[in-house]
Design a protein around this motif. Structure first.
Motif, PDB file in Angstrom:
ATOM      1  N   PRO A 152      -2.417  24.791 -50.636  1.00  0.00           N
ATOM      2  CA  PRO A 152      -2.773  26.202 -50.837  1.00  0.00           C
ATOM      3  C   PRO A 152      -3.281  26.850 -49.559  1.00  0.00           C
ATOM      4  O   PRO A 152      -3.013  28.020 -49.301  1.00  0.00           O
ATOM      5  N   VAL A 153      -3.999  26.066 -48.745  1.00  0.00           N
ATOM      6  CA  VAL A 153      -4.491  26.596 -47.474  1.00  0.00           C
ATOM      7  C   VAL A 153      -3.334  26.803 -46.515  1.00  0.00           C
ATOM      8  O   VAL A 153      -3.235  27.832 -45.841  1.00  0.00           O
ATOM      9  N   GLY A 154      -2.425  25.817 -46.436  1.00  0.00           N
ATOM     10  CA  GLY A 154      -1.304  25.933 -45.516  1.00  0.00           C
ATOM     11  C   GLY A 154      -0.402  27.105 -45.830  1.00  0.00           C
ATOM     12  O   GLY A 154       0.055  27.822 -44.933  1.00  0.00           O
ATOM     13  N   ILE A 155      -0.116  27.339 -47.101  1.00  0.00           N
ATOM     14  CA  ILE A 155       0.744  28.460 -47.502  1.00  0.00           C
ATOM     15  C   ILE A 155       0.045  29.783 -47.219  1.00  0.00           C
ATOM     16  O   ILE A 155       0.618  30.697 -46.618  1.00  0.00           O
ATOM     17  N   THR A 156      -1.217  29.914 -47.649  1.00  0.00           N
ATOM     18  CA  THR A 156      -1.950  31.167 -47.455  1.00  0.00           C
ATOM     19  C   THR A 156      -2.152  31.470 -45.981  1.00  0.00           C
ATOM     20  O   THR A 156      -2.149  32.638 -45.569  1.00  0.00           O
ATOM     21  N   LEU A 157      -2.324  30.464 -45.166  1.00  0.00           N
ATOM     22  CA  LEU A 157      -2.520  30.657 -43.739  1.00  0.00           C
ATOM     23  C   LEU A 157      -1.360  31.414 -43.113  1.00  0.00           C
ATOM     24  O   LEU A 157      -1.555  32.226 -42.209  1.00  0.00           O
ATOM     25  N   HIS A 158      -0.146  31.199 -43.601  1.00  0.00           N
ATOM     26  CA  HIS A 158       1.037  31.790 -42.978  1.00  0.00           C
ATOM     27  C   HIS A 158       1.487  33.087 -43.649  1.00  0.00           C
ATOM     28  O   HIS A 158       1.872  34.031 -42.965  1.00  0.00           O
ATOM     29  N   VAL A 159       1.454  33.155 -44.984  1.00  0.00           N
ATOM     30  CA  VAL A 159       1.948  34.374 -45.653  1.00  0.00           C
ATOM     31  C   VAL A 159       0.843  35.403 -45.896  1.00  0.00           C
ATOM     32  O   VAL A 159       1.124  36.577 -46.123  1.00  0.00           O
ATOM     33  N   ARG A 160      -0.433  34.976 -45.924  1.00  0.00           N
ATOM     34  CA  ARG A 160      -1.613  35.844 -45.839  1.00  0.00           C
ATOM     35  C   ARG A 160      -1.869  36.726 -47.051  1.00  0.00           C
ATOM     36  O   ARG A 160      -2.664  37.659 -46.957  1.00  0.00           O
TER      37      ARG A 160
ATOM     38  N   ILE B 271       7.609  28.106 -42.529  1.00  0.00           N
ATOM     39  CA  ILE B 271       6.500  27.171 -42.348  1.00  0.00           C
ATOM     40  C   ILE B 271       5.669  27.055 -43.629  1.00  0.00           C
ATOM     41  O   ILE B 271       5.235  25.955 -44.005  1.00  0.00           O
ATOM     42  N   SER B 272       5.449  28.167 -44.327  1.00  0.00           N
ATOM     43  CA  SER B 272       4.727  28.094 -45.597  1.00  0.00           C
ATOM     44  C   SER B 272       5.528  27.318 -46.629  1.00  0.00           C
ATOM     45  O   SER B 272       4.969  26.611 -47.473  1.00  0.00           O
ATOM     46  N   PHE B 273       6.852  27.433 -46.543  1.00  0.00           N
ATOM     47  CA  PHE B 273       7.702  26.663 -47.448  1.00  0.00           C
ATOM     48  C   PHE B 273       7.515  25.169 -47.203  1.00  0.00           C
ATOM     49  O   PHE B 273       7.489  24.372 -48.153  1.00  0.00           O
ATOM     50  N   TYR B 274       7.380  24.771 -45.944  1.00  0.00           N
ATOM     51  CA  TYR B 274       7.127  23.366 -45.637  1.00  0.00           C
ATOM     52  C   TYR B 274       5.853  22.884 -46.333  1.00  0.00           C
ATOM     53  O   TYR B 274       5.813  21.782 -46.881  1.00  0.00           O
ATOM     54  N   SER B 275       4.802  23.689 -46.286  1.00  0.00           N
ATOM     55  CA  SER B 275       3.541  23.292 -46.922  1.00  0.00           C
ATOM     56  C   SER B 275       3.715  23.124 -48.426  1.00  0.00           C
ATOM     57  O   SER B 275       3.206  22.170 -49.019  1.00  0.00           O
ATOM     58  N   GLY B 276       4.432  24.071 -49.045  1.00  0.00           N
ATOM     59  CA  GLY B 276       4.680  23.954 -50.476  1.00  0.00           C
ATOM     60  C   GLY B 276       5.578  22.777 -50.806  1.00  0.00           C
ATOM     61  O   GLY B 276       5.352  22.052 -51.780  1.00  0.00           O
ATOM     62  N   PHE B 277       6.593  22.595 -49.997  1.00  0.00           N
ATOM     63  CA  PHE B 277       7.525  21.488 -50.220  1.00  0.00           C
ATOM     64  C   PHE B 277       6.813  20.156 -50.044  1.00  0.00           C
ATOM     65  O   PHE B 277       7.128  19.179 -50.742  1.00  0.00           O
ATOM     66  N   PHE B 278       5.841  20.102 -49.119  1.00  0.00           N
ATOM     67  CA  PHE B 278       5.031  18.899 -48.959  1.00  0.00           C
ATOM     68  C   PHE B 278       4.261  18.598 -50.239  1.00  0.00           C
ATOM     69  O   PHE B 278       4.141  17.443 -50.662  1.00  0.00           O
ATOM     70  N   ALA B 279       3.730  19.634 -50.888  1.00  0.00           N
ATOM     71  CA  ALA B 279       2.971  19.437 -52.114  1.00  0.00           C
ATOM     72  C   ALA B 279       3.848  18.920 -53.244  1.00  0.00           C
ATOM     73  O   ALA B 279       3.362  18.237 -54.150  1.00  0.00           O
ATOM     74  N   PHE B 280       5.147  19.266 -53.234  1.00  0.00           N
ATOM     75  CA  PHE B 280       6.066  18.774 -54.249  1.00  0.00           C
ATOM     76  C   PHE B 280       6.712  17.450 -53.835  1.00  0.00           C
ATOM     77  O   PHE B 280       7.534  16.912 -54.573  1.00  0.00           O
TER      78      PHE B 280
ATOM     79  N   PHE C 209      -0.408  19.836 -38.188  1.00  0.00           N
ATOM     80  CA  PHE C 209       0.611  19.606 -37.172  1.00  0.00           C
ATOM     81  C   PHE C 209       1.534  18.459 -37.596  1.00  0.00           C
ATOM     82  O   PHE C 209       2.765  18.551 -37.475  1.00  0.00           O
ATOM     83  N   LEU C 210       0.940  17.391 -38.132  1.00  0.00           N
ATOM     84  CA  LEU C 210       1.736  16.257 -38.596  1.00  0.00           C
ATOM     85  C   LEU C 210       2.584  16.636 -39.800  1.00  0.00           C
ATOM     86  O   LEU C 210       3.738  16.200 -39.929  1.00  0.00           O
ATOM     87  N   VAL C 211       2.015  17.432 -40.717  1.00  0.00           N
ATOM     88  CA  VAL C 211       2.759  17.845 -41.910  1.00  0.00           C
ATOM     89  C   VAL C 211       3.986  18.661 -41.517  1.00  0.00           C
ATOM     90  O   VAL C 211       5.068  18.511 -42.099  1.00  0.00           O
ATOM     91  N   GLU C 212       3.844  19.536 -40.521  1.00  0.00           N
ATOM     92  CA  GLU C 212       4.983  20.334 -40.076  1.00  0.00           C
ATOM     93  C   GLU C 212       6.055  19.453 -39.439  1.00  0.00           C
ATOM     94  O   GLU C 212       7.254  19.673 -39.650  1.00  0.00           O
ATOM     95  N   MET C 213       5.641  18.442 -38.659  1.00  0.00           N
ATOM     96  CA  MET C 213       6.618  17.503 -38.102  1.00  0.00           C
ATOM     97  C   MET C 213       7.307  16.718 -39.205  1.00  0.00           C
ATOM     98  O   MET C 213       8.522  16.485 -39.165  1.00  0.00           O
TER      99      MET C 213
END
Length: 532
Positions: free
Chosen positions: A74-82, A245-254, A395-399
């Motif tokens: 939730p933090v990663g997604i909100t950080l990018h789409v705001r 990038i926010s999609f990556y955070s959400g996709f990581f959660a799934f 940073f690792l999650v994005e990689m």
């Protein structure tokens, strides 16, 4: 245990193997006849057993998916789409995309019922080198980062109540994270049955924690606290980079919907239970994730979420403070479930890859008593601890997301290729070919956008991936000189004795020798010899 000639694996004497098999048969719990039939009782041979039913499939997948992601992303997604509106929308997009991917994996898993998941599918479609590169990304980046991120989330939630006025010490977080990984690896080395039972119990705890959060959030919303949803799309960042990038955070959660495919050889009736377990799990998780994020935003503003390292704890401190010390424990347990499922599943990928000479041969061995891939599990532990030493987990999650997108492009494009090269392959589930075509193009587009928006992360990830080429040549294709091969054989022999492990191939050869002896005893050797 005896040591074989140079260049060959050490073997366990047949008398020792026979004794171990007799002990296994005596100690094996007697289940009902139907389950015994489905589990594929195979006379105590040293190999992975079929003992995962549909309930285990669902609990494993939900246990893996509902891990650290829902409490970090939730933090990663909100950080990018705001904005609140875009955050909730991105959760829906990530869930829908995961559902489409899961459908494709369900088709592949039902028509190619072999452990190894995407590694096996890529090898079937694209060949040996492409499969090795898939393995390389999973072994070096995707799996270690996923488990390391979850272990650090676990440590944060456990230590946070002890440091109410400040952030927990980094050193304490890393030590606790390493200890929980060591504990889970030990359980996985001991018994698969213990792992599946633990996973079912943990799945119940994590769903209970999320249900508590959802109920509190919707009660809060029902009491008129809807100010966070007014002008919910204000200040949204609609740029392609922010969305990807926010999609990556959400996709990581799934992440985790594909992990059951790594366990296919151990699933009872995989043609039915594999696709059914995937679809039940991903549908339930998508609904839970969206409602949980609505509950978060009913209480917390985007700014409050961004300043919190433990979103669920901050949420409870604002609503029901008496639960702020209880739910973090449940959340920590849920994160353990995600790590436990990941360790169980990915260790099978590395086990299968080592059998194909894509990893050191010791990783292809299993313990003779517990029938678990102990060397694979121990190698995972070492890589995870290394990843835990990095400071910026996002940073690792994005990689990791970048490498995962590369793997998905290879899988979905390979699925399309198999429709052409193997049209007669039996497919219990057959999707429109347009779906894997769309998914491969979508993942390729995300890759291109990420390279443009995040050149540093993409460059590092690509550099690590490129290291797979010399690793493939030196490890799999190079005909090693005798001096080097002798050293490798000695190391393998030492590790094999230390962990009391053996290869399935060696056991099958030993079984063949036993069959010959039986043939002599019953007077049928002459007939058998004539037939040969």
């Amino acid at each position: 245990m005896s040591v074989s000639p140079k260049g060959q694996l050490p073997t366990i004497p047949s008398s020792t193997m026979t004794s171990i098999k007799q002990q296994q048969q005596q100690q094996q719990p007697r289940e009902d006849s139907a389950e015994s039939l489905d589990s594929g009782d195979n006379d105590g041979r040293i190999e992975l057993k079929k003992q995962i039913n549909l309930f285990h499939c669902v609990s494993i997948i939900i246990g893996i998916i509902v891990g650290g992601g829902i409490f970090v992303s939730p933090v990663g997604i909100t950080l990018h789409v705001r904005s609140v509106g875009m955050s909730v929308m991105m959760w829906g997009v990530a869930g829908f995309f995961s559902m489409l991917c899961a459908l494709c994996y369900a088709e592949l898993g039902s028509c190619i019922p072999e452990s190894g998941g995407e590694y096996v599918y890529i090898q079937r479609a694209w060949g040996d080198f492409a499969a090795f590169m898939c393995l390389w990304m999973n072994y070096i980046i995707i799996n270690p980062v996923c488990v390391a991120a979850s272990s650090l989330v676990f440590a944060t939630y456990v230590l946070r109540p002890l440091f109410p006025d400040c952030e927990p010490p980094v050193e304490a977080e890393r030590v606790l994270a390493a200890l929980i990984i060591a504990f889970l690896v030990a359980i996985n080395c001991h018994s698969v049955q213990w792992v599946t039972k633990l996973q079912a119990a943990i799945t119940f705890c994590k769903l209970a924690a999320l249900i508590v959060i959802i109920v509190i959030g919707f009660v809060w919303l029902g009491n008129g606290h809807s100010e966070n949803f007014q002008n919910s799309f204000a200040d949204s960042d609609y740029s392609a980079g922010a969305i990807s990038i926010s999609f990556y955070s959400g996709f990581f959660a799934f992440g985790g919907w594909s992990y059951l495919n790594f366990l296919t050889d151990e699933v009872i009736n995989p043609h039915r239970n594999l696709p059914l377990g995937i679809m039940i799990s991903i549908t339930a998780v998508t609904f839970i994730y969206i409602t949980a994020n609505i509950a978060y935003f009913a209480v917390l503003t985007p700014q409050e979420m961004l300043t919190s390292s433990a979103v669920a704890v901050t949420f409870l401190e604002r609503t029901v403070s008496s639960l702020s010390y209880v739910v973090p424990v449940l959340i920590a347990i849920s994160v353990v479930g995600g790590m436990n499922g990941s360790i169980l599943s990915m260790s099978r990928l590395f086990y299968v890859a080592a059998k194909n000479n894509h990893l050191p041969r010791i990783i292809s061995m299993i313990t003779v008593k517990s029938l678990t891939p102990t060397p694979s599990l121990i190698s995972m532990f070492a890589l995870v601890v290394i990843m835990q030493s990095f400071g910026n987990i996002f940073f690792l999650v994005e990689m990791m997301g970048f490498c995962l997108a590369i793997v998905l492009v290879m899988v979905f494009a390979g699925q399309v290729l198999l429709r052409w090269t193997e049209p007669d392959l039996y497919r219990p589930i057959k999707l429109p070919v347009a779906l894997p075509i769309f998914l491969s193009c979508a993942c390729a587009a995300i890759l291109g956008i990420t390279v443009y928006q995040k050149p540093q992360e993409s460059g590092i990830a690509l550099s690590i991936v490129a290291c797979g080429l010399p690793a493939y040549v030196l490890g799999s294709k190079w005909d090693k000189p005798d001096c080097i091969q002798n050293i490798l054989d000695d190391v393998t022999s030492f590790l094999q004795k230390l962990m009391l492990v053996t290869s399935q191939d060696a056991c099958e050869e030993d079984d063949s020798d036993d069959d010959d002896i039986d043939a002599v005893d019953d007077g049928s050797f002459g007939e058998k010899k004539l037939m040969s």
